[in-house]
Design a protein around this motif. Structure first.
Motif, mmCIF file in Angstrom:
data_model
loop_
_atom_site.group_PDB
_atom_site.id
_atom_site.type_symbol
_atom_site.label_atom_id
_atom_site.label_comp_id
_atom_site.label_asym_id
_atom_site.label_seq_id
_atom_site.Cartn_x
_atom_site.Cartn_y
_atom_site.Cartn_z
ATOM 1 N N GLU A 106 16.756 31.277 -14.277
ATOM 2 C CA GLU A 106 17.120 31.451 -15.687
ATOM 3 C C GLU A 106 18.290 30.533 -16.069
ATOM 4 O O GLU A 106 18.258 29.883 -17.122
ATOM 5 C CB GLU A 106 17.497 32.914 -15.926
ATOM 6 C CG GLU A 106 17.799 33.233 -17.385
ATOM 7 C CD GLU A 106 18.116 34.706 -17.590
ATOM 8 O OE1 GLU A 106 19.034 34.980 -18.378
ATOM 9 O OE2 GLU A 106 17.460 35.564 -16.969
ATOM 10 N N ILE A 107 19.288 30.463 -15.223
ATOM 11 C CA ILE A 107 20.437 29.596 -15.510
ATOM 12 C C ILE A 107 20.022 28.132 -15.463
ATOM 13 O O ILE A 107 20.393 27.342 -16.334
ATOM 14 C CB ILE A 107 21.588 29.882 -14.531
ATOM 15 C CG1 ILE A 107 22.162 31.265 -14.800
ATOM 16 C CG2 ILE A 107 22.690 28.811 -14.653
ATOM 17 C CD1 ILE A 107 23.133 31.761 -13.735
ATOM 18 N N ASN A 108 19.254 27.749 -14.453
ATOM 19 C CA ASN A 108 18.817 26.355 -14.342
ATOM 20 C C ASN A 108 17.965 25.932 -15.536
ATOM 21 O O ASN A 108 18.061 24.794 -15.995
ATOM 22 C CB ASN A 108 18.078 26.125 -13.020
ATOM 23 C CG ASN A 108 19.031 25.951 -11.866
ATOM 24 O OD1 ASN A 108 19.865 25.060 -11.853
ATOM 25 N ND2 ASN A 108 18.927 26.833 -10.877
ATOM 26 N N GLU A 109 17.151 26.843 -16.045
ATOM 27 C CA GLU A 109 16.371 26.540 -17.245
ATOM 28 C C GLU A 109 17.282 26.418 -18.457
ATOM 29 O O GLU A 109 17.127 25.503 -19.271
ATOM 30 C CB GLU A 109 15.312 27.617 -17.481
ATOM 31 C CG GLU A 109 14.178 27.554 -16.493
ATOM 32 C CD GLU A 109 13.181 28.701 -16.623
ATOM 33 O OE1 GLU A 109 12.062 28.539 -16.089
ATOM 34 O OE2 GLU A 109 13.503 29.739 -17.238
ATOM 35 N N GLU A 110 18.242 27.316 -18.561
ATOM 36 C CA GLU A 110 19.181 27.315 -19.691
ATOM 37 C C GLU A 110 19.952 25.988 -19.777
ATOM 38 O O GLU A 110 20.140 25.450 -20.862
ATOM 39 C CB GLU A 110 20.166 28.471 -19.529
ATOM 40 C CG GLU A 110 21.280 28.502 -20.549
ATOM 41 C CD GLU A 110 22.335 29.528 -20.185
ATOM 42 O OE1 GLU A 110 23.536 29.175 -20.240
ATOM 43 O OE2 GLU A 110 21.969 30.670 -19.842
ATOM 44 N N VAL A 111 20.404 25.478 -18.627
ATOM 45 C CA VAL A 111 21.197 24.244 -18.629
ATOM 46 C C VAL A 111 20.340 22.988 -18.462
ATOM 47 O O VAL A 111 20.859 21.880 -18.480
ATOM 48 C CB VAL A 111 22.314 24.275 -17.554
ATOM 49 C CG1 VAL A 111 23.271 25.424 -17.801
ATOM 50 C CG2 VAL A 111 21.748 24.322 -16.145
ATOM 51 N N GLY A 112 19.035 23.167 -18.302
ATOM 52 C CA GLY A 112 18.127 22.028 -18.192
ATOM 53 C C GLY A 112 18.205 21.293 -16.871
ATOM 54 O O GLY A 112 17.933 20.097 -16.807
ATOM 55 N N ARG A 113 18.544 21.991 -15.810
ATOM 56 C CA ARG A 113 18.660 21.360 -14.488
ATOM 57 C C ARG A 113 17.339 21.489 -13.730
ATOM 58 O O ARG A 113 17.051 22.478 -13.066
ATOM 59 C CB ARG A 113 19.793 22.002 -13.694
ATOM 60 C CG ARG A 113 20.102 21.263 -12.414
ATOM 61 C CD ARG A 113 21.465 21.642 -11.862
ATOM 62 N NE ARG A 113 21.812 20.744 -10.776
ATOM 63 C CZ ARG A 113 21.639 21.029 -9.489
ATOM 64 N NH1 ARG A 113 21.153 22.206 -9.135
ATOM 65 N NH2 ARG A 113 21.980 20.155 -8.562
ATOM 66 N N LYS A 114 16.520 20.451 -13.854
ATOM 67 C CA LYS A 114 15.167 20.481 -13.259
ATOM 68 C C LYS A 114 15.206 20.574 -11.736
ATOM 69 O O LYS A 114 14.387 21.280 -11.148
ATOM 70 C CB LYS A 114 14.385 19.238 -13.680
ATOM 71 C CG LYS A 114 14.021 19.250 -15.137
ATOM 72 C CD LYS A 114 12.557 19.043 -15.283
ATOM 73 C CE LYS A 114 12.256 18.926 -16.757
ATOM 74 N NZ LYS A 114 11.035 19.567 -17.092
#
Length: 171
Positions: A106-114
């Motif tokens: 969820e956090i990685n999606e939120e910050v756009g970290r593929k």
């Protein structure tokens, strides 16, 4: 010192890696450099995990998470949660590991970290494999592989395909 520690860590030479990492950690703390501190603490967590001392690894990863939250390093906060989830994966607490990896995703999606998203999908797939949820495992590993191909991360492409192959053979 930090770079030397990483070289030894990558060679699985935990004794020398720990020595240099602890020296780097002392310097970062002396300078009150939390960015450097959290990075070296992550290496130290990896060293403990490599040695099979999962309680010490967990302690380090929790410190990393705390520091990343304190300094507002949201981009890598998901990674710290994922590292904690990895410890629970290795010790066989799959429900806890799954919960943490979904938080990390969820956090990685939120910050756009593929890159972080790829690891999350991969690890979620591995957890589902261990829970014998083979279809869900395959779906997650396929997503991880496709994303790894999209941003061209060869080691994650291979890892995802190898684990997907294991799932398919088990099915």
């Amino acid at each position: 010192l930090q770079s030397i520690a990483l070289v030894y860590l990558n060679r699985n030479d935990y004794t020398y890696s720990q020595r240099y990492a602890q020296q780097a950690l002392a310097l970062y703390r002396e300078q009150e450099d939390q960015t450097g501190e959290q990075e070296v603490l992550r290496y130290i967590g990896d060293i403990y995990a490599g040695e099979g001392d999962y309680q010490q690894a967990l302690t380090c990863y929790e410190q990393v998470l705390r520091i990343r939250r304190e300094i507002g390093y949201r981009t890598l906060e998901g990674g710290a949660i994922g590292d904690i989830g990895d410890v629970y994966l290795v010790i066989g607490d799959y429900p806890k590991s799954l919960e943490l990896h979904y938080q990390s995703l969820e956090i990685n999606e939120e910050v756009g970290r593929k890159y972080g998203q790829i690891w999350c999908h991969h690890d979620i797939g591995v957890i589902h494999f261990n829970l014998n949820n083979l279809e869900q495992a395959a779906e997650e590993l396929e997503v991880a592989g496709a994303m790894a191909e999209e941003i061209q991360v060869p080691q994650l492409i291979v890892l995802s395909k190898n684990d997907l192959s294991l799932v398919r053979r088990t099915q």
